[in-house]
Design a protein around this motif. Structure first.
Motif, short mmCIF file in Angstrom:
data_model
loop_
_atom_site.label_atom_id
_atom_site.label_comp_id
_atom_site.label_asym_id
_atom_site.label_seq_id
_atom_site.Cartn_x
_atom_site.Cartn_y
_atom_site.Cartn_z
N VAL A 71 8.24 3.14 6.64
CA VAL A 71 9.89 2.62 7.02
C VAL A 71 11.24 3.50 7.27
N ILE A 72 12.07 3.04 8.24
CA ILE A 72 13.22 3.85 7.67
C ILE A 72 14.03 2.54 6.44
N GLY A 73 14.64 3.37 5.52
CA GLY A 73 14.81 2.29 5.01
C GLY A 73 14.32 2.89 2.93
N GLY A 74 13.17 3.07 3.63
CA GLY A 74 11.63 3.31 3.00
C GLY A 74 11.47 4.38 2.09
N VAL A 75 11.32 5.85 2.76
CA VAL A 75 11.05 6.57 3.24
C VAL A 75 10.61 7.49 1.79
N ALA A 76 9.88 7.21 1.18
CA ALA A 76 9.61 8.43 0.11
C ALA A 76 9.61 10.11 0.58
N PRO A 77 10.00 10.45 -0.62
CA PRO A 77 9.48 12.22 -0.95
C PRO A 77 8.06 12.44 -0.55
N VAL A 78 7.31 11.61 -0.99
CA VAL A 78 5.96 12.43 -1.40
C VAL A 78 4.84 10.68 -0.10
N GLY A 79 3.41 10.91 -0.21
CA GLY A 79 3.09 9.70 -0.34
C GLY A 79 2.56 9.77 1.14
N HIS A 80 2.76 10.22 2.19
CA HIS A 80 2.81 10.46 3.60
C HIS A 80 1.53 10.79 3.92
N PRO A 81 1.47 10.57 4.93
CA PRO A 81 -0.39 10.64 5.50
C PRO A 81 -0.57 12.33 5.24
N ARG A 82 0.48 13.50 5.50
CA ARG A 82 0.30 14.89 6.03
C ARG A 82 1.19 15.32 5.39
N PRO A 83 1.44 16.22 4.61
CA PRO A 83 2.26 17.10 3.51
C PRO A 83 3.59 17.18 4.86
N LEU A 84 5.01 17.10 4.55
CA LEU A 84 5.52 17.52 5.55
C LEU A 84 6.97 18.70 5.20
N ARG A 85 7.44 19.10 5.82
CA ARG A 85 8.24 20.36 5.65
C ARG A 85 9.92 19.95 5.17
N THR A 86 9.95 19.93 4.36
CA THR A 86 10.43 19.38 3.32
C THR A 86 11.87 20.63 2.68
N PRO A 137 0.71 -1.12 -0.21
CA PRO A 137 0.09 -0.10 0.28
C PRO A 137 0.52 1.42 0.00
N ASN A 138 2.24 1.27 0.35
CA ASN A 138 3.19 2.43 0.59
C ASN A 138 3.34 2.70 -1.30
N VAL A 139 3.36 1.96 -1.70
CA VAL A 139 4.06 2.35 -3.47
C VAL A 139 2.71 2.21 -4.02
N GLN A 140 2.15 1.87 -3.43
CA GLN A 140 0.65 2.49 -4.67
C GLN A 140 0.14 4.22 -3.91
N ALA A 141 0.26 4.45 -2.36
CA ALA A 141 0.59 5.49 -2.23
C ALA A 141 1.74 6.99 -2.38
N VAL A 142 2.86 5.88 -2.90
CA VAL A 142 3.76 7.17 -3.50
C VAL A 142 3.01 6.89 -4.63
N GLN A 143 2.69 6.00 -5.50
CA GLN A 143 2.66 6.30 -7.55
C GLN A 143 1.83 7.40 -6.73
N ARG A 144 -0.03 6.80 -6.60
CA ARG A 144 -0.66 8.16 -6.56
C ARG A 144 -0.22 9.32 -6.34
N ALA A 145 0.10 9.30 -5.44
CA ALA A 145 0.99 10.97 -5.15
C ALA A 145 1.75 11.50 -6.33
N LEU A 146 2.67 10.50 -6.62
CA LEU A 146 3.38 11.08 -8.12
C LEU A 146 2.21 11.34 -9.06
N ASP A 147 1.23 10.75 -9.09
CA ASP A 147 0.05 10.51 -10.75
C ASP A 147 -0.12 12.14 -10.72
N ASP A 148 -0.80 12.36 -9.64
CA ASP A 148 -1.21 13.12 -8.64
C ASP A 148 -0.97 14.76 -8.89
N ALA A 149 0.22 14.64 -9.07
CA ALA A 149 1.36 15.84 -8.97
C ALA A 149 2.15 15.79 -10.34
N GLY A 150 2.15 15.18 -11.43
CA GLY A 150 2.48 14.84 -12.70
C GLY A 150 3.83 14.62 -12.61
#
Length: 169
Positions: A112-127, A12-25
């Motif tokens: 989890v550490i080692g797989g944290v993506a830049p996107v796909g989090h429950p809420r946007p993070l200060r980056t 599901p985390n991979v799916q969330a990241v791909q959705r976030a990438l798709d949504d952002a174009g």
């Protein structure tokens, strides 16, 4: 690299990241849509990811979560160096900046550490995004689990994360 599994059949985390990438174009270095790739093995370090992808370690965008005065801070840094926490804290006006615990990371990213993506989090993070990454035409970031990655660019990472450029080493 072997053919990509159906994203719907993966974590599901991979799916969330791909959705976030798709949504952002989101785009990769050649201008095509960014697609998460699931590798045969987990790549917990920048060196392992670089070897698996056949790129230089500096082209790996490590997603590091820090505890910045009790708030999460995502630092996207080149795999070629370490974050200068004292210097970064001073530049951000943060009193205390330290590596987050695994529990803190999971709570704020869902990953989890080692797989944290830049996107796909429950809420946007200060980056903040390491300016060293702009030296590469294409960079690779984690895709939500330790065996998933996706291609991007420095400019795209700034855009899709609403991140701020920073010298972090």
């Amino acid at each position: 690299m072997q053919s990509q599994p159906d994203v719907q059949a993966v974590h599901p985390n991979v799916q969330a990241v791909q959705r976030a990438l798709d949504d952002a174009g989101a785009r990769n270095g050649s201008g095509a849509a960014s697609q998460v790739r699931v590798l045969p093995e987990a790549v917990h370090t920048a060196a392992a990811a670089a070897e698996a992808l056949g790129v230089g370690v500096g082209a790996i965008a490590n997603s590091l979560i820090f505890d910045a005065d009790d708030a999460p801070l995502l630092v996207l840094t080149s795999g070629a160096h370490r974050v200068d926490t004292a210097g970064l804290a001073a530049s951000l006006g943060v009193t205390r900046l330290r590596r987050a615990t695994p529990e803190f990371v999971k709570r704020h990213t869902g990953q989890v550490i080692g797989g944290v993506a830049p996107v796909g989090h429950p809420r946007p993070l200060r980056t903040v995004v390491d300016t060293a990454l702009q030296a590469y035409d294409e960079v690779w970031a984690a895709g939500g689990v330790p065996q998933a990655v996706f291609p991007s660019t420095y400019t795209e990472l700034l855009r899709i994360t609403s991140g701020k450029p920073a010298e972090v080493a």
